[in-house]
Write a protein that holds these residues in place. Sequence first.
Motif, mmCIF file in Angstrom:
data_model
loop_
_atom_site.group_PDB
_atom_site.id
_atom_site.type_symbol
_atom_site.label_atom_id
_atom_site.label_comp_id
_atom_site.label_asym_id
_atom_site.label_seq_id
_atom_site.Cartn_x
_atom_site.Cartn_y
_atom_site.Cartn_z
ATOM 1 N N ILE A 76 0.839 -1.199 0.000
ATOM 2 C CA ILE A 76 0.000 0.000 0.000
ATOM 3 C C ILE A 76 0.871 1.245 0.000
ATOM 4 O O ILE A 76 0.645 2.177 -0.775
ATOM 5 C CB ILE A 76 -0.970 -0.002 1.201
ATOM 6 N N LEU A 77 1.899 1.247 0.840
ATOM 7 C CA LEU A 77 2.799 2.399 0.882
ATOM 8 C C LEU A 77 3.478 2.604 -0.468
ATOM 9 O O LEU A 77 3.604 3.739 -0.939
ATOM 10 C CB LEU A 77 3.834 2.230 1.995
ATOM 11 N N GLU A 78 3.872 1.530 -1.098
ATOM 12 C CA GLU A 78 4.493 1.638 -2.421
ATOM 13 C C GLU A 78 3.533 2.254 -3.435
ATOM 14 O O GLU A 78 3.932 3.080 -4.265
ATOM 15 C CB GLU A 78 4.942 0.265 -2.911
ATOM 16 N N ASN A 129 5.014 3.579 -6.974
ATOM 17 C CA ASN A 129 4.235 3.115 -8.131
ATOM 18 C C ASN A 129 2.783 3.573 -8.013
ATOM 19 O O ASN A 129 1.877 2.762 -7.866
ATOM 20 C CB ASN A 129 4.303 1.591 -8.240
ATOM 21 N N VAL A 130 2.581 4.858 -8.080
ATOM 22 C CA VAL A 130 1.248 5.434 -7.912
ATOM 23 C C VAL A 130 0.426 5.207 -9.182
ATOM 24 O O VAL A 130 0.824 5.632 -10.265
ATOM 25 C CB VAL A 130 1.332 6.948 -7.616
ATOM 26 N N PRO A 131 -0.708 4.515 -9.055
ATOM 27 C CA PRO A 131 -1.580 4.335 -10.217
ATOM 28 C C PRO A 131 -2.031 5.691 -10.766
ATOM 29 O O PRO A 131 -2.248 6.644 -10.009
ATOM 30 C CB PRO A 131 -2.767 3.544 -9.666
ATOM 31 N N ARG A 132 -2.173 5.768 -12.075
ATOM 32 C CA ARG A 132 -2.533 7.020 -12.747
ATOM 33 C C ARG A 132 -3.771 7.667 -12.133
ATOM 34 O O ARG A 132 -3.813 8.871 -11.912
ATOM 35 C CB ARG A 132 -2.757 6.744 -14.231
ATOM 36 N N LYS A 133 -4.772 6.856 -11.822
ATOM 37 C CA LYS A 133 -6.028 7.384 -11.281
ATOM 38 C C LYS A 133 -5.854 8.007 -9.895
ATOM 39 O O LYS A 133 -6.678 8.802 -9.467
ATOM 40 C CB LYS A 133 -7.074 6.277 -11.181
ATOM 41 N N MET A 134 -4.799 7.617 -9.190
ATOM 42 C CA MET A 134 -4.598 8.091 -7.820
ATOM 43 C C MET A 134 -3.623 9.258 -7.719
ATOM 44 O O MET A 134 -3.498 9.858 -6.654
ATOM 45 C CB MET A 134 -4.071 6.935 -6.944
ATOM 46 N N LYS A 135 -2.949 9.604 -8.778
ATOM 47 C CA LYS A 135 -1.887 10.617 -8.720
ATOM 48 C C LYS A 135 -2.356 11.959 -8.158
ATOM 49 O O LYS A 135 -1.657 12.563 -7.351
ATOM 50 C CB LYS A 135 -1.242 10.803 -10.084
ATOM 51 N N LYS A 136 -3.509 12.425 -8.559
ATOM 52 C CA LYS A 136 -3.997 13.729 -8.095
ATOM 53 C C LYS A 136 -4.238 13.720 -6.587
ATOM 54 O O LYS A 136 -3.830 14.644 -5.881
ATOM 55 C CB LYS A 136 -5.276 14.113 -8.843
ATOM 56 N N VAL A 137 -4.875 12.687 -6.092
ATOM 57 C CA VAL A 137 -5.174 12.586 -4.660
ATOM 58 C C VAL A 137 -3.884 12.400 -3.853
ATOM 59 O O VAL A 137 -3.663 13.076 -2.850
ATOM 60 C CB VAL A 137 -6.146 11.409 -4.381
ATOM 61 N N VAL A 138 -3.024 11.515 -4.324
ATOM 62 C CA VAL A 138 -1.786 11.200 -3.609
ATOM 63 C C VAL A 138 -0.847 12.403 -3.567
ATOM 64 O O VAL A 138 -0.143 12.611 -2.578
ATOM 65 C CB VAL A 138 -1.093 9.971 -4.246
ATOM 66 N N SER A 139 -0.853 13.218 -4.603
ATOM 67 C CA SER A 139 0.053 14.371 -4.647
ATOM 68 C C SER A 139 -0.232 15.372 -3.532
ATOM 69 O O SER A 139 0.627 16.176 -3.180
ATOM 70 C CB SER A 139 -0.038 15.065 -6.009
#
Length: 65
Positions: free
Chosen positions: A28-30, A35-45
């Motif tokens: 999960i941390l990774e 390796n952030v999935p494309r769909k999650m990049k905005k939220v994770v950033s």
Amino acid sequence: KKCQMCHGKDFSGKKKSPSLLDYSYEEILESLTINVPRKMKKVVSKLSEEEKILLSDYIVRYSKQ
């Protein structure tokens, strides 16, 4: 809440998002750091490194209940 929107209230997954119940803390941390999935990049950033660590821990603890 953002994770639950796609992965479900119990993190068991939804139509286009996988279940997080069988993922380890490291996996999960990774997915939040390396390796952030494309769909999650905005939220994770928007998350700090500490928030990513805490979130990974929360998901793993929650899924073991």
